[in-house]
Design an enzyme around this catalytic site. Structure first.
Site, short mmCIF file in Angstrom:
data_model
loop_
_atom_site.label_atom_id
_atom_site.label_comp_id
_atom_site.label_asym_id
_atom_site.label_seq_id
_atom_site.Cartn_x
_atom_site.Cartn_y
_atom_site.Cartn_z
N ASP A 474 0.84 -1.20 0.00
CA ASP A 474 0.00 0.00 0.00
C ASP A 474 0.87 1.25 0.00
O ASP A 474 2.09 1.21 0.27
CB ASP A 474 -0.88 -0.04 1.26
CG ASP A 474 -2.15 0.76 1.13
OD1 ASP A 474 -2.29 1.53 0.17
OD2 ASP A 474 -3.02 0.62 2.02
N ASP A 544 -10.84 2.13 -3.26
CA ASP A 544 -11.41 1.87 -1.93
C ASP A 544 -12.93 1.87 -1.98
O ASP A 544 -13.58 1.58 -0.98
CB ASP A 544 -10.93 2.95 -0.94
CG ASP A 544 -9.56 2.61 -0.38
OD1 ASP A 544 -9.12 1.46 -0.56
OD2 ASP A 544 -8.93 3.49 0.21
#
Ligand code: DGJ
Length: 724
Positions: A474, A544
């Site tokens: 990430d 997301d």
């Protein structure tokens, strides 16, 4: 096929259906002549219209600057009269700028040279051309490299600058490629977005002046994408001209389109020259990232098919391209930071019974991280949460027959971390100023090799300590105040590019040391979903936002370029955590079907009737997994355009089978059912849909009538089989 016809001074690069043609003038300037449908001859110098130019220097030396302004330069250089968007600029040791590059030599060879330190397409079965351009006064050479991927109708391009003098110079601009087109293009296709709204398709008109798409965030970002396509006015899904460029780069980029006073359209792409300056000592060279370029007359579906075939064969890690990816469950939206070993095992127990194949432990397992404000850099397991350590947890999950994956954010450092307390100088910072926070974190200074080595050693130790088969990498903030406390003044302009190079080096080391590791990149959702990252990780977390309605638009834009198998797609909770929309469980699964299917919710807490649907959803995904991974994708209708419904299909390469996905986002009363024109089938083959036989040509020309659905957010997956 690559040809140099010395009698005509013409280079011709042929793919199966296209030709790319350049010519060398008497003075040695390299010009772009033609890009389009296949040309049958090299007798094309006339199309450069050199004699039309009243200013050709060999004839009128007094008008050289006027010539430079008008010449369709293949790799335009700055400061000597080409006043349009240039590709390269060099400042010499005296602080002067201005280049004049002329062809010195060329080389045609089979295969391809790998770009040092950066991802680039593999070159099996290809042919390449290097053209060496040189400026003797500056002591600079630029080598342009072209590689032809015939069956994909794709040409890759890159450039490298070499200092052949004995004095240092500074490269202040280094774009990878440029296209000179004439007025047969009128529109620009690009991708734009935001966090939770990545890669929406945008089409705009080309007008006089310049149009710029760029990133200054240190990564491509949620907002813009290192891709640009120029379209003819009549271009639609199935026909019309498309000229596309996609940059294999994961940092600051620029794509610029300029329509000039000659009605010529020049498009260029490469590393963004802002905050960039690279010092090159005598004898050193600087490599620019690769561009994947294509022309097709088959509209945007044609462009997509070429990109997908190319990415699958030449960019994605071969270990994973066709390999089945495990159906995973990720605990982020299930627990956020509130988890421990027992809670994860409870989720895994339930998930394994439902057919889910891998548990991914997301953010919060290390240091003392219980919120997003600490511990990045402290890559040691938090044994208060994971009692008995990582191996014990992984063994418990493996005992359930499930694989185990883990989350890292290796490029970052929290001010509240042991690492920062020990090494505050390891964060990017401007001298004398407290660096600005974003998600309460700083960025590590990857221009320091000791930092890169340290981070790798922590990743390595963790991955060696247990049977970890997947990593989610990430990156949750942009790079700002990108200055290094260790580099000298005249190298500060290298920091952003050095970060990208170090990122590539780390991922290369990771996949080399752990060849069976499944790596999924991510950046606050899909802020770094680009061709460079896909070279290391066959899949990237797409956004997301897993709301199936917003996902339709995010996935439409993503799939315009990238294969379906590269998009991380999960079924998440309803109401959706990002936008609060309530949608049916099966619609969420149907939208996630055309990606790397997984779940992002707490299976121990969802309603029983939803939980009971999971085994059938997984079965459905597995049924189509191979087709989705290997077939040809076609866009049929776009909710973004019509505001009502979305539809797309995937057809097997042998055209025997297909699957069609239809989502009715908004219901309509008292209107005709939808008639969908299908694509990619064999016109004379017979297909069976729900027991009814159709000829391929009928489905493609007349269309398929979608059965009526009641209510908003309804979806159908239609199986198309060969008729007996
Ligand atoms: C952003 C990612 O996109 C999420 O999936 C999750 O991993 C969080 N970061 C964790 O901090």
């Amino acid at each position: 096929m690559v040809i140099y016809d010395s009698s005509k001074r013409v280079f011709k690069l042929d793919t199966e259906n296209t030709s790319y043609v350049m010519g060398v003038t008497e003075e040695g300037y390299l010009g772009n002549i033609y890009y389009g449908k296949k040309a049958d001859t090299t007798d094309l110098m006339y199309a450069m219209r050199i004699d039309e130019h009243p200013f050709t220097p060999a004839k009128l030396p007094g008008e050289k600057i006027g010539f430079m302004d008008r010449f369709p330069s293949e790799y335009p250089f700055d400061g000597t009269g080409d006043f349009h968007g240039n590709c390269i600029n060099i400042r010499n040791h005296k602080g002067q700028e201005g280049l004049e590059l002329k062809v010195q030599s060329h080389n045609i060879y089979t295969g391809k040279r790998k770009i040092n330190g950066m991802p680039s397409a593999r070159g099996e079965g290809t042919m390449s051309l290097d053209i060496v351009l040189s400026d003797k006064a500056v002591g600079a050479e630029v080598i342009l490299t072209y590689t032809v991927y015939e069956e994909c109708d794709i040409i890759t391009r890159s450039a490298r600058a070499v200092n052949v003098s004995d004095k240092e110079f500074y490269i202040t601009k280094a774009l990878s490629a440029c296209l000179n087109l004439e007025t047969d293009v009128s529109d620009i296709l690009s991708l734009h977005g935001s966090w939770a709204r990545e890669r929406h398709i945008q089409r705009s008109k080309i007008n006089y002046g310049s149009y710029v798409i760029e990133s200054l965030r240190g990564e491509p970002g949620h907002q813009d994408h290192p891709f640009i396509a120029l379209l003819s006015e009549n271009c639609n899904k199935e026909s019309g001209d498309v000229y596309a460029m996609n940059l294999v780069y994961s940092g600051n980029f620029i794509a610029r389109v300029q329509k000039d006073q000659f009605d010529r359209v020049r498009a260029s792409i490469g590393i963004n020259p802002e905050h960039f300056c690279w010092k090159l000592e005598g004898g050193q060279e600087f490599e620019m990232p690769e561009v994947i370029m294509q022309y097709t007359c088959k509209g945007t579906n044609g462009m997509t098919n070429n990109f997908h075939n190319f990415f699958r064969k030449y960019i994605l890690p071969p270990r994973w391209t066709d390999a089945e990816r495990p159906v995973l469950i990720n605990n982020w939206e299930a627990t956020y930071f509130d988890f421990n070993d027992d809670k994860l095992v409870q989720i895994a127990e339930e998930a394994s019974k439902l057919g889910i194949e891998m548990l991914v432990m997301d953010d919060g397992w290390f240091g003392h991280r219980n919120l997003d404000n600490s511990s990045l850099g402290d890559w040691y397991v938090n044994e208060e949460k994971i009692k008995g350590g990582l191996k014990k947890l992984v063994d418990r999950v493996n005992a359930l027959g499930m694989k185990f994956g883990i989350w890292f954010e290796p490029e970052m450092i929290s001010p509240d971390s042991d690492l920062y307390r020990e090494h505050p100088e390891w964060a990017l910072a401007l001298d004398g100023r407290e660096p600005g926070l974003c998600r309460t974190q700083y960025v590590l200074d990857f221009s320091r090799h000791e930092v890169v080595d340290y981070i790798y050693s922590r990743l390595y130790e963790i991955l060696k300590s247990a049977n970890i088969e997947y990593v989610k990498w990430d990156m949750n903030r942009p790079l700002a105040e990108a200055a290094s406390l260790s580099l000298p003044a005249d190298r500060q302009g290298e920091v952003l590019h050095r970060h990208v190079l170090a990122l590539y080096e780390l991922q290369e080391r990771l996949v080399t040391d752990f060849p069976d590791l499944l790596l999924e990149n991510c950046s606050g959702g899909g802020a770094r979903f680009d061709a460079g990252m896909l070279y290391y990780s066959p899949q990237i977390w797409c956004s997301d936002n897993a709301d199936p309605v917003e996902r339709l638009m995010i996935q439409e834009g993503t799939h315009l370029i990238y294969p379906l198998s590269t998009t991380g797609t999960h079924v998440a909770d309803s109401p959706n955590h990002v936008n609060g929309r309530v949608t049916p469980f099966d619609t969420r699964a149907d939208v996630a079907l055309t990606g790397t299917f997984g779940y992002e919710l707490d299976v121990t807490r969802i309603a029983e009737e939803e939980r009971n649907l999971i085994p059938a959803q997984i079965e459905k995904y597995k049924k189509y997994r191979h087709l989705v991974q290997t077939g040809d994708y076609y866009r049929i209708a776009s909710f973004r355009e019509n505001g009502r419904y979305d539809s797309y299909m995937v057809v097997s390469k042998d055209k025997d089978k297909a699957v069609l996905i239809y989502v009715q986002v908004v219901t309509d009363s008292n209107v005709l059912t939808k008639k969908l024109k299908l694509y990619g089938l064999a016109p004379d083959k017979k297909y069976n849909i729900d027991g009814v036989e159709y000829l391929g040509s009928t489905l493609m020309n007349v269309g398929y009538i979608m059965k009526p659905l009641r209510g908003d957010f309804q979806s159908v997956v239609v199986e198309i089989n060969p008729a007996e």
